[in-house]
Design a protein around this motif. Structure first.
Motif, PDB file in Angstrom:
ATOM      1  N   ALA A 123       0.860  -1.188   0.000  1.00  0.00           N
ATOM      2  CA  ALA A 123       0.000   0.000   0.000  1.00  0.00           C
ATOM      3  C   ALA A 123       0.892   1.232   0.000  1.00  0.00           C
ATOM      4  O   ALA A 123       2.099   1.136   0.228  1.00  0.00           O
ATOM      5  N   SER A 127      -0.900   6.255   2.879  1.00  0.00           N
ATOM      6  CA  SER A 127      -2.283   5.838   3.146  1.00  0.00           C
ATOM      7  C   SER A 127      -2.471   5.352   4.576  1.00  0.00           C
ATOM      8  O   SER A 127      -3.576   5.019   4.996  1.00  0.00           O
ATOM      9  N   ILE A 129      -1.901   2.635   5.713  1.00  0.00           N
ATOM     10  CA  ILE A 129      -2.288   1.221   5.767  1.00  0.00           C
ATOM     11  C   ILE A 129      -1.039   0.418   6.117  1.00  0.00           C
ATOM     12  O   ILE A 129      -0.048   0.424   5.374  1.00  0.00           O
ATOM     13  N   ASP A 134      -6.115  -2.102   8.401  1.00  0.00           N
ATOM     14  CA  ASP A 134      -6.170  -0.755   7.832  1.00  0.00           C
ATOM     15  C   ASP A 134      -6.762  -0.764   6.419  1.00  0.00           C
ATOM     16  O   ASP A 134      -7.070   0.292   5.862  1.00  0.00           O
ATOM     17  N   MET A 135      -6.887  -1.964   5.869  1.00  0.00           N
ATOM     18  CA  MET A 135      -7.350  -2.045   4.468  1.00  0.00           C
ATOM     19  C   MET A 135      -8.868  -1.987   4.331  1.00  0.00           C
ATOM     20  O   MET A 135      -9.405  -1.919   3.230  1.00  0.00           O
ATOM     21  N   LYS A 136      -9.500  -2.068   5.425  1.00  0.00           N
ATOM     22  CA  LYS A 136     -10.963  -2.121   5.372  1.00  0.00           C
ATOM     23  C   LYS A 136     -11.518  -0.859   4.716  1.00  0.00           C
ATOM     24  O   LYS A 136     -11.102   0.235   5.022  1.00  0.00           O
ATOM     25  N   GLN A 137     -12.434  -1.130   3.798  1.00  0.00           N
ATOM     26  CA  GLN A 137     -13.103  -0.070   3.025  1.00  0.00           C
ATOM     27  C   GLN A 137     -12.087   0.768   2.206  1.00  0.00           C
ATOM     28  O   GLN A 137     -12.270   1.949   1.951  1.00  0.00           O
ATOM     29  N   LYS A 138     -11.068   0.072   1.860  1.00  0.00           N
ATOM     30  CA  LYS A 138     -10.104   0.701   0.947  1.00  0.00           C
ATOM     31  C   LYS A 138     -10.259   0.065  -0.433  1.00  0.00           C
ATOM     32  O   LYS A 138     -10.866  -0.989  -0.573  1.00  0.00           O
ATOM     33  N   ARG A 139      -9.709   0.711  -1.349  1.00  0.00           N
ATOM     34  CA  ARG A 139      -9.757   0.154  -2.718  1.00  0.00           C
ATOM     35  C   ARG A 139      -8.555  -0.764  -2.916  1.00  0.00           C
ATOM     36  O   ARG A 139      -7.451  -0.422  -2.546  1.00  0.00           O
ATOM     37  N   PHE A 170     -13.644  -4.588   1.262  1.00  0.00           N
ATOM     38  CA  PHE A 170     -12.999  -3.473   0.552  1.00  0.00           C
ATOM     39  C   PHE A 170     -14.039  -2.564  -0.084  1.00  0.00           C
ATOM     40  O   PHE A 170     -15.116  -3.001  -0.440  1.00  0.00           O
ATOM     41  N   ASP A 192      -5.779   1.682  -3.202  1.00  0.00           N
ATOM     42  CA  ASP A 192      -5.031   1.932  -1.977  1.00  0.00           C
ATOM     43  C   ASP A 192      -4.132   0.743  -1.655  1.00  0.00           C
ATOM     44  O   ASP A 192      -3.054   0.922  -1.059  1.00  0.00           O
TER      45      ASP A 192
END
Lengths: 298, 765
Positions: A123, A127, A129, A134-139, A170, A192
């Motif tokens: 990442a 960001s 991340i 930390d990746m939750k709801q990330k692209r 995601f 992301d």
């Protein structure tokens, strides 16, 4: 007309037919080799053109390289495009071996001395991340459903970290189609989180220092065999042997060494279907049944 | 001149090289530019191909993921062509800016390809796929814009380059044109300059050589410089001077030779060994033969043809020894061009050049005159001999006649007048004696033993005096003319003998013109120099010429040499005595003159030209007193006379006559005896009659001895010879008295009486 004359006539006709068959056989000395979009399709085609040309010069067998837009398409193209072989990724190789009985002949040893690679999940450093949470709801951007590093390993990794529904966890996800596209997408902010194989990542990082400066590797997969040449099992043993010997013996002659240098590899080594066991293991961790797996992207 | 020519050629070459090199450089540069322009157009084509490929790919972007999607391979191929196009461009463009632009282009292509690849390989997210498509399309547009911009700029550059190239082409054309013009003008100027530099001296040298070829000498060339022409001119002048010096030497030598051979009367020639060509022939050949040198050169056989036929065999015999190395001399006659006959002395010798026989050198001398003189000499000697003979005969005959006449005279005195018959016989004898006396007199004249009475007188005046007499002698059908010269000088001659000469010649002329004609007597004054005088054996000086010409039949050649011989005559027996011309010859010779006879062919007449020496002054002297004038004086005497005479008959006859006339006589038969008798009778002897020529002691010697004894003795010399004999004996010079035999009896007595009666003083002077 005497019997001797008839015999002579038959001998001539037989000779002509034999010559025709031999010429047809000689005309069949062409191999259609597929290429998966491991990286930029143009770069991929240029890189493997070196190997194709070397095989042509050494064996006299014309090599026609066919770049494919999708990893998964490789299996269909063995049938639809009458491909004789392909430089397959580790997962597509495993798939092909399982589903089509593709036989692997050789795979390259990278410049670092390894004949394997691994997958990265990364990442942008900006960001914030740092782990899977930390990746939750990330692209997130994947490479292809038929790649180990670009999909199977992240899927297994996410499952290992309790994430089963990618679409839900995601914000968005898509398949860039190639490892460099995935890396570039994260670097460009189109996604992301990204995943790609280390060889492409390191290659791009060597060319573009910003990659290492701006990206952070979050997870690394187990080592899997590098992209090897697999041929359909119906291909003649002679050609298989020629191809195998040519590739494995490249580093033993100057032309081969020059080609290897341009190809960015040290040599080719023989490989077999058993070498793809780690891939199957990762696939299993990802919950993928190779035989039934729908590898086409949505 | 070579330096000038090389320099000029070098200058033309340099100028042309510079101009042509510049033009070549510009053409080459322009060609390079054109090649660049062509290359730029080719690159432009590549750019256009690049743009087409981009546009194709851009178009394909919209068909990807559709049923009409173009094959990916086609797209990748088009995309790969972009790299090829740039690679081709980079091969040509080496400038940094171009490379930079191309590299930028290459980067754009890389971006475009990467964007394409991303778009091609992206899947599963339509929005992202669309974004990738937009990115790719935008990258394609950027690439397209850049390519078009570069194409536009390249177009501008091509246009600019094309304009510059065209301008350079024009410059190159102009330079080439100017070069050609200047090269031509310079070459023309150099050609004109060289032409002048070359033509001027060449013309002068050419003119000089032409003058030399025409024969001019001392030709010099004024042209001078340091070129080869100057050297040529200097060398020509040296050569010309050498030629002139050589010519002058040759001319001097030739002049000497010419003076020699032109004035030479001898005919000199050199005939070649084949007798076909005259190598040299002196111009005197014309004088000798009448044929010119050209005629002999055209026909060398003429040398043989002119030889007299009678001498041809002699000549042929001589020519038979043509090639022998010996000198030969022969005499033969030739026939001249005008038909005359000449004697030549032919002397020749073989010529050898480098030991090879090269013909004969011949010298022909005209000896006609010497031959004639030789003949005349022979004739003169013959005449002299005849004269001596005639004189001797006449002398002895005179002695006889003296005796005969003396005794006849005495006999005449003894014969009585009535004895007519005897007197007639005696007269006949006396007539015959008189005729015999005339005959001996004529013989003495011929033999120049006649005693002459020389006096200075005018020949013209004398001829005019006797002219009428002469007219009576010639016939009426003969026209007598007398032409007297104006510049006359007196002659010293005996008038009577001159009269006899004229009479004899006129008589002959008259006889030579039986049908009548013209008879001319002419006088003239002529001079003879030393050479001419020697030729005729006379003293040089002035002579009066007396020419007697007739138009008669002339004298035949065979008679010509005999005409002066006594008793030679062509007349009938009784028409002439044959002594006429002999007397003329004798008289003229006795007068120290000479005769030339000119007679032509039969019918053209004859001229006798007599030459008499002039006296020196034109005044006449008193003639001697004629003895006949004393005929009236007494012949008697009583004196004693000494008679010295070797002829006994004469001595006795004279003794008889003198005693007959009262004189006493003493006789001696020679000079010695005469001297002795005189010594014995010196007181008695009053007169001595003495012969001149006597044995033992001649008359003069006897006289001199007697004179030594007595200077007063009177002596009368008596001789049958002419006065010139007495002169040679010194008698004439001594002023002594003389009487010629045969002495007329009467005349002797007169002379004796006259001398005895003369004053004794006169005799002693």
């Amino acid at each position: 007309m005497s019997h001797e004359g008839e015999d002579m006539k038959k001998a001539i006709i037989l000779s002509l037919c034999l010559s025709l068959l031999l010429s047809l056989a000689a005309g069949a000395q062409e191999l259609k080799i597929g290429l998966i979009p491991e990286q930029n399709v143009f770069a991929q085609q240029e890189r493997y053109r070196i190997i194709g040309d070397y095989i042509e010069k050494q064996t006299g067998i014309k090599v026609h390289l066919l770049i494919l837009p999708r990893y998964g398409n490789i299996l269909e193209n063995f049938k639809s495009a009458d491909m004789d072989g392909a430089f397959l990724g580790s997962f597509t190789g495993a798939l092909a071996a399982q589903k089509m009985g593709i036989e692997f002949l050789a795979r390259p040893v990278n410049l670092n001395g390894n004949s394997t690679y691994c997958g990265y999940i990364f990442a942008r450093k900006g960001s914030k991340i740092k782990d899977v949470r930390d990746m939750k709801q990330k692209r997130i951007v994947f490479v292809d459903r038929a790649t180990t590093a670009g999909y199977v390993f992240p899927l297994a990794y996410f499952k290992q970290h309790g994430i089963s529904d990618i679409d839900a966890y995601f914000l968005a996800n898509y398949f860039a189609g190639s490892h460099d596209a995935a890396i570039q997408a994260v670097l460009d902010g189109k996604a992301d989180v990204g995943c790609a194989k280390d060889t492409v990542y390191n290659l791009m990082a060597d060319r573009n220092p910003a990659i290492k400066a701006k990206l952070r590797i979050i997870a690394v997969s187990p080592m899997v065999p590098s992209n090897g040449l697999g041929v359909r099992k119906e291909l003649s043993v002679e050609i298989k042997q020629k191809l195998s010997e040519t590739l494995v013996g490249m580093h033993k002659n100057p032309a081969g060494r020059k080609a290897l240098q341009d190809f960015r590899a040290l040599r080719f080594i023989t490989t077999g279907n058993n070498d793809y066991e780690p891939v199957l293991k990762i696939a299993k961790q990802a919950g993928i049944d190779v035989l039934t797996y729908r590898y086409s992207n949505k | 001149m070579k330096k000038v020519i090389y320099g000029s050629l070098g200058l033309v070459f340099v100028l042309f090289s510079i101009g042509a090199g510049t033009a070549w450089f510009m053409v080459d540069h322009t060609t390079s530019r054109l090649a660049k322009i062509v290359e730029m157009h080719r690159v432009e084509d590549l750019r256009r191909g690049l743009i087409i490929h981009i546009q194709t790919v851009q178009t394909d972007l919209f068909s990807i993921r559709t049923p009409l999607a173009t094959d990916l391979t086609s797209i990748t191929n088009h995309a790969a062509q972009l790299d090829n196009a740039i690679a081709n461009c980079l091969k040509c463009h080496h400038s940094k800016s171009s490379c930079r632009r191309l590299c930028e282009m290459q980067a754009l292509i890389g971006d475009y390809k990467m964007a394409l690849s991303y778009y091609i390989t992206a899947s599963a997210n339509a929005a992202m796929i669309e974004e990738y498509r937009r990115d790719a399309f935008a990258a394609g547009n950027r690439l397209l814009a850049t390519a078009q911009q570069m194409a536009f700029e390249a177009g501008l550059r091509i246009e600019e380059q094309t304009k510059k190239t065209l301008l350079r082409i024009n410059y190159a054309k102009l330079i080439l044109f100017v070069t050609l013009i200047f090269s031509f003008l310079l070459a023309l100027a150099i050609a004109v300059y060289l032409f002048k530099r070359i033509a001027t001296p060449l013309n002068e040298i050419l003119m000089a050589t032409k003058k030399v070829a025409k024969g001019d000498r001392g030709v010099t060339i004024t042209f001078a410089d340091k070129t080869e022409f100057g050297d040529l001119a200097r060398n020509f002048n040296i050569m010309s001077q050498a030629l002139q010096v050589g010519y002058e030497k040759l001319y001097e030598s030739e002049s000497k030779f010419r003076r020699l051979y032109e004035f030479a009367t001898d005919w000199e020639y050199w005939i070649d060994e084949n007798q076909e060509r005259l190598i040299f022939n002196s111009p005197s050949c014309e004088q000798l033969t009448g044929y010119s040198s050209d005629e002999f050169e055209q026909s060398p056989d003429l040398i043989k043809l002119i030889v007299h036929p009678d001498d041809r065999s002699l000549y042929d015999l001589h020519m038979g020894e043509f090639a022998l190395d010996m000198t030969e001399e022969i005499e033969f006659r030739i026939i001249t061009k005008n038909g005359k006959q000449k004697w030549i002395s032919h002397r020749c010798r073989a010529i050898f050049v480098d030991n090879l026989f090269a013909g004969r050198r011949v010298s022909n001398r005209d000896i006609t005159e010497s031959k004639a003189l030789e003949g005349e000499l022979r004739q003169a000697q013959k005449m002299e001999s005849l004269g001596l003979l005639a004189g001797g005969i006449a002398h002895d005959f005179n002695n006889l006649l003296t005796v005969i006449s003396g005794y006849l005279a005495l006999l005449q005195l003894e014969i009585p007048p009535e004895n007519i018959k005897s007197k007639r016989y005696l007269d006949q004898i006396l007539n015959s004696a008189e005729r015999a006396k005339n005959l001996t007199s004529n013989l003495l004249v011929f033999s120049r033993k006649q005693i002459i009475n020389m006096q200075p007188f005018s020949l013209n005046k004398h001829l005019l005096q006797i002219y009428q007499l002469l007219k009576r002698i010639v016939r009426e059908d003969i026209e007598l003319n007398l032409e007297c010269c104006q510049d006359e000088q007196f002659v010293f001659a005996d008038r009577n003998q001159i009269d006899q000469v004229v009479m004899n010649l006129i008589t002959n002329a008259k006889d030579a013109m039986p049908q009548g004609g013209k008879l001319n007597i002419a006088t003239s004054l002529v001079s003879f120099d030393e050479v001419s005088a020697n030729k005729y054996d006379i003293n040089p000086g002035k002579y009066m010429s007396l020419a007697v010409s007739d138009t008669g039949h002339g004298i035949a050649e065979e008679h010509l040499i005999h005409i002066f011989e006594p008793f030679f005559t062509t007349k009938e027996r009784y028409d002439g005595t044959g002594l006429g011309l002999s007397i003329v010859h004798g008289i003229i010779k006795q007068h120290n003159g000479f005769i030339k006879v000119y007679t032509k062919e039969w019918g053209w007449g004859t001229t006798f030209r007599l030459y008499l020496p002039v006296y020196g002054k034109n005044s006449e002297e008193k003639p001697d007193i004629c003895l006949d004038e004393k005929s009236e004086i007494s012949l008697q005497g009583v004196e004693t006379i000494l008679i010295v005479e070797d002829d006994e008959n004469i001595r006795e006859m004279m003794q008889e006559v003198l005693q007959q006339y009262g004189y006493r006589t003493v006789c001696a038969e020679n000079g010695q005896e005469g001297l002795e008798k005189y010594v014995l009778h010196r007181d008695e002897v009053k007169l001595i009659i003495m012969d001149v020529i006597m044995p033992k002691m001649n008359g003069l010697d006897t006289y001199n001895h007697i004179r030594a004894l007595s200077s007063q003795v009177k002596t009368l010399f008596m001789s049958g010879y002419a006065q010139d004999i007495l002169t040679s004996k010194g008698i004439s010079e001594a002023g002594l008295e003389f009487i010629a035999k045969p002495v007329p009896f009467q005349q002797l007595l007169i002379k004796i009486r006259t001398m005895l009666d003369q004053n004794v003083e006169m005799n002693t002077n």
